[in-house]
Scaffold this motif. Structure first.
Motif, PDB file in Angstrom:
ATOM      1  N   MET A 199     -17.888  25.479 -18.089  1.00  0.00           N
ATOM      2  CA  MET A 199     -18.597  26.651 -17.587  1.00  0.00           C
ATOM      3  C   MET A 199     -18.421  26.744 -16.077  1.00  0.00           C
ATOM      4  SD  MET A 199     -22.208  26.272 -19.678  1.00  0.00           S
ATOM      5  CE  MET A 199     -22.663  28.011 -19.682  1.00  0.00           C
ATOM      6  N   THR A 200     -18.512  27.946 -15.528  1.00  0.00           N
ATOM      7  CA  THR A 200     -18.666  28.068 -14.089  1.00  0.00           C
ATOM      8  C   THR A 200     -20.139  27.851 -13.762  1.00  0.00           C
ATOM      9  OG1 THR A 200     -18.973  30.471 -14.198  1.00  0.00           O
ATOM     10  CG2 THR A 200     -16.725  29.644 -13.876  1.00  0.00           C
ATOM     11  N   VAL A 201     -20.421  27.534 -12.507  1.00  0.00           N
ATOM     12  CA  VAL A 201     -21.779  27.138 -12.135  1.00  0.00           C
ATOM     13  C   VAL A 201     -22.300  27.984 -10.989  1.00  0.00           C
ATOM     14  CG1 VAL A 201     -23.180  25.280 -11.148  1.00  0.00           C
ATOM     15  CG2 VAL A 201     -21.554  24.775 -12.967  1.00  0.00           C
ATOM     16  N   CYS A 202     -23.530  28.435 -11.144  1.00  0.00           N
ATOM     17  CA  CYS A 202     -24.263  29.154 -10.107  1.00  0.00           C
ATOM     18  C   CYS A 202     -25.399  28.245  -9.661  1.00  0.00           C
ATOM     19  CB  CYS A 202     -24.803  30.460 -10.686  1.00  0.00           C
ATOM     20  SG  CYS A 202     -25.749  31.483  -9.557  1.00  0.00           S
ATOM     21  N   ALA A 203     -25.356  27.772  -8.429  1.00  0.00           N
ATOM     22  CA  ALA A 203     -26.379  26.840  -7.940  1.00  0.00           C
ATOM     23  C   ALA A 203     -26.598  27.065  -6.456  1.00  0.00           C
ATOM     24  CB  ALA A 203     -25.954  25.382  -8.187  1.00  0.00           C
ATOM     25  N   GLY A 204     -27.850  27.214  -6.082  1.00  0.00           N
ATOM     26  CA  GLY A 204     -28.185  27.419  -4.686  1.00  0.00           C
ATOM     27  C   GLY A 204     -29.545  26.848  -4.391  1.00  0.00           C
ATOM     28  N   GLY A 205     -30.387  27.646  -3.721  1.00  0.00           N
ATOM     29  CA  GLY A 205     -31.683  27.104  -3.364  1.00  0.00           C
ATOM     30  C   GLY A 205     -32.659  28.158  -2.892  1.00  0.00           C
ATOM     31  N   LEU A 206     -33.808  27.658  -2.488  1.00  0.00           N
ATOM     32  CA  LEU A 206     -34.900  28.487  -1.982  1.00  0.00           C
ATOM     33  C   LEU A 206     -35.168  28.056  -0.548  1.00  0.00           C
ATOM     34  CD1 LEU A 206     -37.196  30.519  -2.411  1.00  0.00           C
ATOM     35  CD2 LEU A 206     -38.542  28.688  -3.446  1.00  0.00           C
ATOM     36  N   LEU A 207     -35.044  28.982   0.375  1.00  0.00           N
ATOM     37  CA  LEU A 207     -35.206  28.680   1.789  1.00  0.00           C
ATOM     38  C   LEU A 207     -36.579  29.117   2.274  1.00  0.00           C
ATOM     39  CD1 LEU A 207     -31.654  29.930   2.824  1.00  0.00           C
ATOM     40  CD2 LEU A 207     -32.376  27.543   2.560  1.00  0.00           C
ATOM     41  N   GLY A 208     -37.095  28.393   3.272  1.00  0.00           N
ATOM     42  CA  GLY A 208     -38.413  28.692   3.803  1.00  0.00           C
ATOM     43  C   GLY A 208     -39.510  27.816   3.245  1.00  0.00           C
ATOM     44  N   LEU A 209     -39.130  26.660   2.686  1.00  0.00           N
ATOM     45  CA  LEU A 209     -40.103  25.745   2.088  1.00  0.00           C
ATOM     46  C   LEU A 209     -40.682  24.763   3.097  1.00  0.00           C
ATOM     47  CD1 LEU A 209     -38.152  24.878  -1.198  1.00  0.00           C
ATOM     48  CD2 LEU A 209     -39.896  26.633  -0.865  1.00  0.00           C
ATOM     49  N   GLY A 210     -40.223  24.852   4.335  1.00  0.00           N
ATOM     50  CA  GLY A 210     -40.615  23.896   5.361  1.00  0.00           C
ATOM     51  C   GLY A 210     -39.465  23.011   5.789  1.00  0.00           C
ATOM     52  N   GLU A 211     -38.294  23.220   5.188  1.00  0.00           N
ATOM     53  CA  GLU A 211     -37.102  22.449   5.550  1.00  0.00           C
ATOM     54  C   GLU A 211     -36.603  22.861   6.935  1.00  0.00           C
ATOM     55  OE1 GLU A 211     -35.633  26.318   4.511  1.00  0.00           O
ATOM     56  OE2 GLU A 211     -36.988  25.018   3.384  1.00  0.00           O
ATOM     57  N   SER A 212     -35.916  21.968   7.600  1.00  0.00           N
ATOM     58  CA  SER A 212     -35.286  22.296   8.879  1.00  0.00           C
ATOM     59  C   SER A 212     -33.955  22.992   8.615  1.00  0.00           C
ATOM     60  CB  SER A 212     -35.040  21.019   9.684  1.00  0.00           C
ATOM     61  OG  SER A 212     -34.082  20.198   9.024  1.00  0.00           O
ATOM     62  N   ASP A 213     -33.372  23.573   9.656  1.00  0.00           N
ATOM     63  CA  ASP A 213     -32.055  24.186   9.503  1.00  0.00           C
ATOM     64  C   ASP A 213     -30.998  23.130   9.195  1.00  0.00           C
ATOM     65  OD1 ASP A 213     -33.296  26.562  10.000  1.00  0.00           O
ATOM     66  OD2 ASP A 213     -32.416  26.882  11.983  1.00  0.00           O
ATOM     67  N   GLU A 214     -31.198  21.915   9.686  1.00  0.00           N
ATOM     68  CA  GLU A 214     -30.271  20.822   9.373  1.00  0.00           C
ATOM     69  C   GLU A 214     -30.366  20.462   7.887  1.00  0.00           C
ATOM     70  OE1 GLU A 214     -32.304  20.895  11.982  1.00  0.00           O
ATOM     71  OE2 GLU A 214     -30.799  21.105  13.561  1.00  0.00           O
ATOM     72  N   GLN A 215     -31.562  20.551   7.322  1.00  0.00           N
ATOM     73  CA  GLN A 215     -31.701  20.282   5.889  1.00  0.00           C
ATOM     74  C   GLN A 215     -31.134  21.422   5.048  1.00  0.00           C
ATOM     75  OE1 GLN A 215     -35.901  19.355   6.273  1.00  0.00           O
ATOM     76  NE2 GLN A 215     -35.536  17.255   5.578  1.00  0.00           N
ATOM     77  N   ALA A 216     -31.209  22.654   5.549  1.00  0.00           N
ATOM     78  CA  ALA A 216     -30.525  23.759   4.874  1.00  0.00           C
ATOM     79  C   ALA A 216     -29.014  23.515   4.877  1.00  0.00           C
ATOM     80  CB  ALA A 216     -30.860  25.078   5.559  1.00  0.00           C
ATOM     81  N   LEU A 217     -28.492  23.014   5.994  1.00  0.00           N
ATOM     82  CA  LEU A 217     -27.076  22.651   6.065  1.00  0.00           C
ATOM     83  C   LEU A 217     -26.762  21.546   5.067  1.00  0.00           C
ATOM     84  CD1 LEU A 217     -24.238  22.558   7.333  1.00  0.00           C
ATOM     85  CD2 LEU A 217     -25.182  21.077   9.134  1.00  0.00           C
ATOM     86  N   GLU A 218     -27.651  20.571   4.946  1.00  0.00           N
ATOM     87  CA  GLU A 218     -27.458  19.483   3.985  1.00  0.00           C
ATOM     88  C   GLU A 218     -27.307  20.041   2.572  1.00  0.00           C
ATOM     89  OE1 GLU A 218     -30.021  15.765   2.096  1.00  0.00           O
ATOM     90  OE2 GLU A 218     -30.644  16.612   4.019  1.00  0.00           O
ATOM     91  N   LEU A 219     -28.131  21.019   2.220  1.00  0.00           N
ATOM     92  CA  LEU A 219     -28.019  21.661   0.909  1.00  0.00           C
ATOM     93  C   LEU A 219     -26.658  22.335   0.761  1.00  0.00           C
ATOM     94  CD1 LEU A 219     -29.044  22.848  -1.776  1.00  0.00           C
ATOM     95  CD2 LEU A 219     -30.146  24.666  -0.435  1.00  0.00           C
ATOM     96  N   ALA A 220     -26.249  23.079   1.773  1.00  0.00           N
ATOM     97  CA  ALA A 220     -24.953  23.764   1.712  1.00  0.00           C
ATOM     98  C   ALA A 220     -23.804  22.778   1.520  1.00  0.00           C
ATOM     99  CB  ALA A 220     -24.745  24.589   2.981  1.00  0.00           C
ATOM    100  N   LEU A 221     -23.860  21.656   2.214  1.00  0.00           N
ATOM    101  CA  LEU A 221     -22.792  20.658   2.103  1.00  0.00           C
ATOM    102  C   LEU A 221     -22.792  19.981   0.734  1.00  0.00           C
ATOM    103  CD1 LEU A 221     -23.012  19.101   5.681  1.00  0.00           C
ATOM    104  CD2 LEU A 221     -21.146  20.503   4.766  1.00  0.00           C
ATOM    105  N   THR A 222     -23.970  19.790   0.143  1.00  0.00           N
ATOM    106  CA  THR A 222     -24.042  19.230  -1.209  1.00  0.00           C
ATOM    107  C   THR A 222     -23.411  20.183  -2.212  1.00  0.00           C
ATOM    108  OG1 THR A 222     -26.066  18.017  -0.676  1.00  0.00           O
ATOM    109  CG2 THR A 222     -25.584  18.356  -3.004  1.00  0.00           C
ATOM    110  N   LEU A 223     -23.710  21.476  -2.076  1.00  0.00           N
ATOM    111  CA  LEU A 223     -23.112  22.475  -2.964  1.00  0.00           C
ATOM    112  C   LEU A 223     -21.602  22.535  -2.781  1.00  0.00           C
ATOM    113  CD1 LEU A 223     -25.801  25.245  -2.448  1.00  0.00           C
ATOM    114  CD2 LEU A 223     -25.467  23.889  -4.525  1.00  0.00           C
ATOM    115  N   LYS A 224     -21.153  22.334  -1.550  1.00  0.00           N
ATOM    116  CA  LYS A 224     -19.706  22.296  -1.277  1.00  0.00           C
ATOM    117  C   LYS A 224     -19.069  21.100  -1.983  1.00  0.00           C
ATOM    118  CE  LYS A 224     -16.497  22.465   2.681  1.00  0.00           C
ATOM    119  NZ  LYS A 224     -16.091  23.883   2.532  1.00  0.00           N
ATOM    120  N   GLU A 225     -19.730  19.956  -1.897  1.00  0.00           N
ATOM    121  CA  GLU A 225     -19.212  18.753  -2.551  1.00  0.00           C
ATOM    122  C   GLU A 225     -19.170  18.917  -4.067  1.00  0.00           C
ATOM    123  OE1 GLU A 225     -20.293  13.970  -2.943  1.00  0.00           O
ATOM    124  OE2 GLU A 225     -21.452  15.260  -1.620  1.00  0.00           O
ATOM    125  N   LEU A 226     -20.180  19.575  -4.639  1.00  0.00           N
ATOM    126  CA  LEU A 226     -20.225  19.798  -6.084  1.00  0.00           C
ATOM    127  C   LEU A 226     -19.250  20.882  -6.529  1.00  0.00           C
ATOM    128  CD1 LEU A 226     -24.086  19.620  -6.647  1.00  0.00           C
ATOM    129  CD2 LEU A 226     -22.390  17.982  -7.499  1.00  0.00           C
TER     130      LEU A 226
END
Length: 325
Positions: A199-226
């Motif tokens: 299957m193709t995969v759709c995966a992202g996240g919800l922003l504004g939960l109290g995460e820092s911009d660096e943690q938003a970047l961490e999410l983006a990099l994890t999605l890139k790795e996956l």
């Protein structure tokens, strides 16, 4: 950095250059008031990979409320005290009716979303039967059913559901602030199961939960790795009765900055702006495409209202953008 430096960075990425971690961190560190500087380069990346076309998707909330998981933002969690609708799995006829109605529009993908950690075997089979009977419909189908294993992913694919949606929600370093009833690894395992099934995969996240911009970047990099195919970005709409009802972390400029950040990290991936786009972006809402978005979710969300397809099509026409075919 000046505008032209971000544009030069985007051109290098389009030509195959892969920024190092320090380059990504510099993007994440751009002050919110300078967010507009990121947009020309992000738009260049979007148009370089997707042209002047936009992906449209919509969802059916096919099972709502009483979820056993304790996600702190979610109005459907059994741990929350909200007015979110509660109803069981809607069944085959309702799914087919919604899918056929969507297939008669320009929307590219239709997805069934259900609350709870996972569907029962009987519910899953009913869902598969519903889609297997619609194999000639001129639209692509997705499902977002929580945790799922390889065998069930293969069954979904066999029924004509080509894409599985399963958000990571946030970065691994922030996840414990969001949910404690399951692990981050469980979410990654579900994504890998869907990919292993073909299957193709759709995966992202919800922003504004109290995460820092660096943690938003961490999410983006994890999605890139996956190596996911499509990245839905949601923006928190604080709902009374949830543990995150008090949060007001987002401004329109920060939303645009984060969309652009994801585009620089994921230049050739579909980035779809979903829940909370109207409430959080406000007057800057149409700028999501200039910030790098290549798609939007149209219609209502799970428990909150969205924009109508007619409104979104009018916006695209105004921007001289076309729905992807």
């Amino acid at each position: 950095m000046h505008f032209d430096q971000y544009i030069r960075l985007a051109e290098q990425i389009l030509n195959g250059w892969k920024p190092d971690p320090a380059s990504y961190l510099r993007l994440a560190a751009v002050p919110e008031e300078e967010a507009m500087r990121l947009l020309p380069g992000a738009d260049l990346l979007r148009e370089g990979c997707f042209g002047r076309t936009v992906h449209l998707c919509t969802i059916l909330n096919a099972k709502s409320g009483r979820c056993s998981e304790d996600c702190s933002f979610c109005s459907q969690s059994a741990f929350a005290r909200t007015d979110a609708p509660v109803y069981p799995f809607v069944g085959k006829a309702a799914i087919q009716e919604a899918a056929r109605a969507t297939a008669a529009t320009p929307v590219n993908r239709f997805s069934v979303v259900t609350s709870g950690k996972r569907l029962t075997k009987r519910e899953l089979e009913t869902l598969c039967e519903a889609f297997a009977e619609m194999d000639s419909a001129p639209i692509r189908f997705c499902a977002s059913l929580g945790t799922i294993d390889l065998a069930d992913c293969r069954r979904l694919l066999q029924a004509g559901i080509s894409r599985y949606h399963h958000n990571l929600e946030t970065s691994e370093s922030f996840f414990q602030q969001v949910c404690s009833s399951h692990s981050y690894q469980e979410r990654i395992d579900t994504i890998r199961a869907a990919k292993a099934a073909g299957m193709t995969v759709c995966a992202g996240g919800l922003l504004g939960l109290g995460e820092s911009d660096e943690q938003a970047l961490e999410l983006a990099l994890t999605l890139k790795e996956l190596d996911v195919d499509s990245v839905p970005l949601n923006f928190l709409t604080p709902i009374p009765g949830t543990r995150m009802a008090h949060l007001r972390e987002l401004t329109p400029l920060r939303c645009l900055k984060l969309i652009a950040l994801f585009r620089y990290v994921l230049p050739d991936k579909e980035i779809i702006i979903c829940g909370g786009r109207e409430a959080n972006l406000q007057e800057l809402h149409p700028l999501v495409f200039l910030a790098g978005a290549s798609g939007i979710m149209t219609g209502n969300y799970l428990t909150t209202s969205g924009r109508t397809l007619k409104q979104d099509l009018r916006m695209l026409e105004t921007l001289k953008l076309k729905v992807r075919t």
